[in-house]
Design a protein around this motif. Structure first.
Motif, short mmCIF file in Angstrom:
data_model
loop_
_atom_site.label_atom_id
_atom_site.label_comp_id
_atom_site.label_asym_id
_atom_site.label_seq_id
_atom_site.Cartn_x
_atom_site.Cartn_y
_atom_site.Cartn_z
N ASN A 367 0.81 -1.21 0.00
CA ASN A 367 0.00 0.00 0.00
C ASN A 367 0.84 1.26 0.00
O ASN A 367 0.34 2.34 -0.34
N ARG A 368 2.10 1.18 0.37
CA ARG A 368 2.97 2.36 0.30
C ARG A 368 3.34 2.70 -1.14
O ARG A 368 3.74 3.82 -1.42
N GLU A 369 3.18 1.71 -2.02
CA GLU A 369 3.55 1.91 -3.41
C GLU A 369 2.34 2.08 -4.32
O GLU A 369 2.41 2.76 -5.34
N SER A 370 1.24 1.41 -4.00
CA SER A 370 0.04 1.52 -4.84
C SER A 370 -1.20 1.45 -3.95
O SER A 370 -1.18 0.84 -2.88
N GLY A 371 -2.24 2.08 -4.41
CA GLY A 371 -3.47 2.12 -3.63
C GLY A 371 -4.40 0.97 -3.97
O GLY A 371 -4.14 0.17 -4.87
N PHE A 372 -5.51 0.91 -3.26
CA PHE A 372 -6.53 -0.10 -3.52
C PHE A 372 -7.88 0.49 -3.16
O PHE A 372 -7.99 1.55 -2.54
N GLU A 373 -8.93 -0.22 -3.56
CA GLU A 373 -10.30 0.24 -3.31
C GLU A 373 -11.06 -0.81 -2.52
O GLU A 373 -10.84 -2.02 -2.70
#
Length: 497
Positions: A367-373
């Motif tokens: 999550n520090r590199e890419s987000g999520f929903e």
């Protein structure tokens, strides 16, 4: 005084207030207060493929979730007693519950709930409106239903299947029971809910009283701030349609030994499915597995089946992950480098339970590199423009915003200019108010400002076309006029937290 004709832990003399308030086998405490099915403010179900909480749903596919009705006192007392008994004795099996289901006050409360929630008729064509139109007809129908339950002649009818398109593509299969079946299912739910609610894990949020999708989002935010950077964003393949009946009944029987209640649940699970094709032809299909979405009892059964998973991940893993679950939507927050291992363990657990991960939609990420929903919200770490530490930004997802725009566009189409402006504004307000109530969490202010601008622009153009105006749109209908004079709802853009 507990009688043999009452449920295990339930008193047969509901008029004795002292006994009801004292509970059975436990002491009064804030931690053990019974959950209230009828609490006000039950959130609309949010899913990955239905991210607009105010989206208009087909009346026949709404299901029968709690709607905030006041609890009859006698039913509340029964629920409190059952909850405290279950809470104080985790291994206790309730052996006489059927008598509580057929009580007049429980059936009346169940009918009021189904009636308030509306919904379409089942295969018998009997509608809620027809029953509620005449008080005498309504009373006679309830009395006859109670008689069937007492004589044990009640049998569930086949379930009418409907196909609801998903925003992400494909369809969701809904099973619509008859009104009679929905009332009996609600009565059973009223009795069983407090028993199983005493066992459910606190990080399970879907279809539970006084818990919402926003609570799940807050739990995720808190978990991500504890250094659990690996995220397993999991999706289950057709969860409701794949639950094995035998294993599900074993889970229910861990707490319920009343044979009549178990037979009722088994009959609902095995009820045939009536399908109708586009040409109107009907066919009856067996239901070898799964619990139909649209039935009142299905959400509770789904939570019962996944309850062991909640405890296995949150309590029994050495890595101390956190799993936050909303029905069949779940995320697992793990320590750095542990996400892939946790995904594999999850897949093995589900396979053993007759379920499966959707490998195309399930992913492991940092999550520090890419987000999520999740549940319509987007989570990502963002560095401020000025110097400072990165912060976890949580706001409505792109799909959620697009869902709102699509709905507003439908209400302000060119071909709808014949409608009264007050009616159009009222319907727009229903959509935007529900949407903003759901998403008013964390960093919503910028998005709400953008949505206010979009909605005002759409209404302005619709009014311009409706009145055939030749003057400038903004000059005749500025924002302040739309919000102040026309009553257009303005989403809050200042934080209330």
């Amino acid at each position: 005084m507990v009688s043999k004709n009452s449920s295990g832990g339930a008193t047969s003399e509901m008029g004795k207030t002292d006994r009801a308030m004292a509970g059975v086998g436990g002491v009064r405490s804030s931690d053990e207060s019974a959950p209230d099915l009828w609490w006000s403010g039950q959130p609309v179900e949010e899913r990955r493929d239905a991210t607009c909480s105010a989206e208009v749903k087909h009346s026949e596919g709404r299901g029968d979730g709690p709607q905030g009705l006041p609890a009859p006192k006698t039913v509340r007392k029964l629920q409190i007693i059952l909850y405290r008994k279950a809470k104080s004795k985790p291994k206790y099996r309730f052996w006489s519950l059927y008598g509580e289901v057929q009580r007049a006050d429980v059936l009346e409360a169940a009918w009021r709930h189904v009636k308030a929630n509306a919904g379409g008729p089942g295969i018998d064509g009997v509608s809620i409106e027809a029953l509620a139109a005449d008080a005498q007809v309504e009373a006679a129908w309830l009395s006859a239903l109670k008689g069937e339950l007492q004589a044990k002649t009640y049998r569930p009818a086949p379930v009418r299947r409907m196909k609801i398109p998903k925003a992400s593509g494909g369809v969701r299969l809904l099973g619509i029971p008859t009104v009679k079946d929905r009332v009996v299912q609600t009565a059973v739910y009223l009795v069983l809910m407090p028993i199983f609610e005493a066992d459910f894990h606190p990080r399970s949020y879907g279809y539970r009283p006084k818990r919402s999708a926003q609570d799940a989002v807050k739990e995720i935010r808190q978990g991500l701030r504890t250094g659990r950077t690996d995220v397993v964003d999991a999706d289950l393949t057709q969860f409701f349609d794949m639950i094995p009946h035998r294993q599900l009944m074993r889970q229910v029987a861990r707490r319920v030994s009343d044979g009549t209640i178990l037979k009722l649940i088994k009959a609902w699970l095995r009820a045939p499915i009536l399908e109708e094709d586009e040409g109107g032809a009907r066919r009856m299909a067996v239901n070898p597995c799964g619990t139909p979405q649209g039935g009142v009892i299905s959400p509770l059964l789904a939570n019962i089946y996944l309850h062991p998973l909640d405890h296995a991940v949150n309590e029994n893993c050495q890595q101390k992950p956190r799993m936050i679950r909303y029905a069949d939507d779940l995320v697992i927050l793990c320590a750095p480098g542990k996400g892939q291992e946790m995904k594999e363990r999850l897949a093995r657990w589900l396979e053993a339970k007759g379920l499966a991960l959707n490998e195309k939609k399930t992913r492991v990420l940092n999550n520090r590199e890419s987000g999520f929903e999740f549940l319509g919200f987007a989570f990502r770490w963002q560095s401020p423009k000025k110097k400072g530490k990165a912060y976890l930004r949580t706001e409505p997802s792109a799909a959620a915003k697009q869902s709102l725009r699509t709905r507003v566009r439908e209400l302000t189409k060119r071909k709808c200019t014949w409608r009264a402006q007050t009616e159009v504004v009222r319907e727009i307000n229903q959509v935007t108010r529900g949407w903003s109530n759901y998403f008013a969490l964390a960093h919503y202010q910028r998005t709400f400002g953008q949505m206010n601008t979009f909605v005002a622009k759409r209404l302005r153009r619709w009014l311009w076309r409706k009145h055939g105006s030749t003057t400038g749109q903004y000059e005749r209908w500025p924002d302040r006029k739309l919000f102040n004079s026309y009553g257009l709802y303005k989403m809050p853009t200042a934080s209330v937290y």
